[in-house]
Design an enzyme around this catalytic site. Structure first.
Site, short mmCIF file in Angstrom:
data_model
loop_
_atom_site.label_atom_id
_atom_site.label_comp_id
_atom_site.label_asym_id
_atom_site.label_seq_id
_atom_site.Cartn_x
_atom_site.Cartn_y
_atom_site.Cartn_z
N TYR A 174 5.65 4.27 19.57
CA TYR A 174 7.05 4.95 19.60
C TYR A 174 7.57 5.02 21.16
CZ TYR A 174 4.91 6.63 15.41
OH TYR A 174 4.58 6.71 14.14
N LYS B 61 -5.82 0.54 13.59
CA LYS B 61 -5.05 1.71 13.69
C LYS B 61 -5.96 3.10 13.43
CE LYS B 61 -1.65 4.31 11.33
NZ LYS B 61 -1.17 4.72 10.17
N LYS C 190 -7.89 12.14 3.60
CA LYS C 190 -7.82 10.69 3.21
C LYS C 190 -9.17 9.90 3.40
CE LYS C 190 -2.88 10.77 3.90
NZ LYS C 190 -1.63 9.91 4.11
N SER D 113 1.17 8.42 16.13
CA SER D 113 1.69 9.59 16.67
C SER D 113 1.11 10.52 17.61
CB SER D 113 2.23 10.33 15.30
OG SER D 113 1.22 10.53 14.45
N LYS E 296 -7.70 0.74 9.16
CA LYS E 296 -7.17 1.82 9.23
C LYS E 296 -8.38 3.10 9.06
CE LYS E 296 -3.33 5.07 7.72
NZ LYS E 296 -2.19 4.95 6.89
N ARG F 299 2.73 12.79 9.98
CA ARG F 299 2.87 13.70 8.84
C ARG F 299 3.67 14.79 8.86
NH1 ARG F 299 -3.84 13.63 7.50
NH2 ARG F 299 -3.92 11.19 7.49
C1 PBG Z 1 0.97 6.59 5.76
C2 PBG Z 1 0.93 6.20 7.22
C3 PBG Z 1 0.42 6.82 8.27
C4 PBG Z 1 0.74 6.42 9.41
C5 PBG Z 1 1.44 5.35 9.03
N1 PBG Z 1 1.50 5.12 7.60
C6 PBG Z 1 -0.22 8.13 8.15
C7 PBG Z 1 -1.45 8.59 7.36
O1 PBG Z 1 -2.24 7.54 6.82
O2 PBG Z 1 -1.47 9.65 6.84
C8 PBG Z 1 0.37 7.11 10.79
C9 PBG Z 1 1.18 6.71 11.79
C10 PBG Z 1 1.25 7.42 13.03
O3 PBG Z 1 0.44 8.56 13.03
O4 PBG Z 1 1.77 7.02 13.93
N2 PBG Z 1 0.38 5.49 4.69
#
Ligand code: PBG
Length: 332
Positions: A322, A258, A227, A284, A204, A214
């Site tokens: 999605y 991801k 992060k 997203s 990730k 978010r």
């Molecule tokens: C949070 C989490 C995130 C996503 C899935 N779980 C966001 C992040 O790490 O800030 C992102 C999914 C997306 O953008 O569709 N732990």
């Protein structure tokens, strides 16, 4: 000399011969996409009136504990095997200590039970990370500006156990703390949840493509800083491979890459190196780019299936997207 050792030179070889008709093209198709390859991420809110469309994700709305049952029924009808639940919690219940995250009656756990009750065969995947319940929007406990690893893992263990008790089939640790897969696996074994699967968000990245998510879970305004101390630097490939290796060695059943589309090289490499069930999350921001451009009339809707087929070609067993219901409907 042809660059490919078994390919005759032109004109003996004419690749267009096999592209001439639909029948020929179908005959030599290498990868397929079916609704069985899809996991549908859904947002569930406990906030009155927040079950509305998310402005940065046109076409995606939050559900309530009640209406998510309808989503599960829709998914089942379309042949989508799994739903992944993301909670949008009440602002007032977000704290620095995040205890709401392991409350059996938090919005996420209520949604798990609602889906399992409505459609028992629907696989329910969860998110394990503290951000929806954290006052500062981070995935971990923050003290003096530092995201604490080991303290967070203890919280994640509690979260995992209540999710398993609520009926989750697949746990999705998305937090990127070190040692969490082993800790979760040991906790699950100890408490008798031997058959609960873990799909680790192993590779990730610290990505800007999570912006609309978010907004959807209400963490955008709260997030202090970024992060980068826990998610992977987008410049790194070998580091992602080490994280995948580690998570598999700690007991992950499946691994995830991801974001998705900008990281297809990582998908391919993970599949080839480890041979474990490999998934990608079309996040997203990818959804927003594609759907936004389609709505502007700049792209045709065909790009949606093309984007998902690309994940399959890159070696992914499945995709969190999605677009799941839309695509399943188009494929039906
Ligand atoms: C949070 C989490 C995130 C996503 C899935 N779980 C966001 C992040 O790490 O800030 C992102 C999914 C997306 O953008 O569709 N732990």
């Amino acid at each position: 000399m042809s660059p490919h050792p078994i390919l005759a030179p032109f004109p003996m070889s004419r690749p267009r011969r096999l592209r001439r008709t639909q029948g020929l093209r179908d005959m030599v198709t290498e990868t397929g996409l079916s609704s069985k390859d899809l996991i549908w991420p859904v947002f569930v809110t406990e906030v009155e009136g927040a079950d509305i469309e998310i402005p940065s994700m046109p076409g995606v709305s939050r559900y309530t504990v009640d209406s998510v049952k309808g989503a599960a029924e829709q998914a089942a009808k379309l042949g989508i095997p799994a739903i992944c639940i993301f909670p949008h919690s009440d602002e007032a219940l977000r704290t620095e200590t995040c205890e709401r995250a392991w409350d059996p009656d938090n919005i996420g756990n209520r949604a798990i039970r609602a889906v399992k009750e409505a459609v028992p065969e629907m696989l329910v995947m969860t998110d394990i990370a503290l951000d929806p319940y954290n006052a500062n929007g981070h995935d971990g406990i923050v003290r003096n500006g530092i995201i604490l690893n080991d303290e967070t893992v203890e919280c994640l263990e509690r979260m995992a156990l209540v999710q398993a008790e609520a009926g989750a089939d697949i746990l999705g640790p998305s937090d990127m703390m070190d040692g969490r897969i082993g800790a979760l696996r040991r906790a699950l074994e100890k408490r008798g949840h031997k058959d609960v699967a873990i799909m680790s968000y192993a590779a990730k990245y610290a990505s800007g493509f999570y912006g609309p998510f978010r907004d959807a879970v209400g963490a955008a305004g709260r997030l202090v800083g970024d992060k980068k101390t826990y998610q992977i630097n987008p410049a790194n490939r070998e580091e992602a491979m080490r994280c995948v290796a580690r998570d598999l060695s700690e007991g992950a059943d499946m691994v995830m890459v991801k974001p998705g589309m900008p990281y297809l090289d990582i998908c391919r490499e993970v599949r080839d190196r480890f041979g474990a069930p490999t998934f990608a999350y079309q996040v997203s921001g990818e959804y927003a780019m594609i759907e936004g451009a389609i709505r502007q009339g700049w792209l045709s809707r065909d790009v949606v299936t093309e984007s998902l087929l690309a994940f399959r070609r890159a070696g992914c067993d499945g995709i969190l997207t999605y677009f799941a219901p839309q695509v399943a409907e188009a494929l039906a």
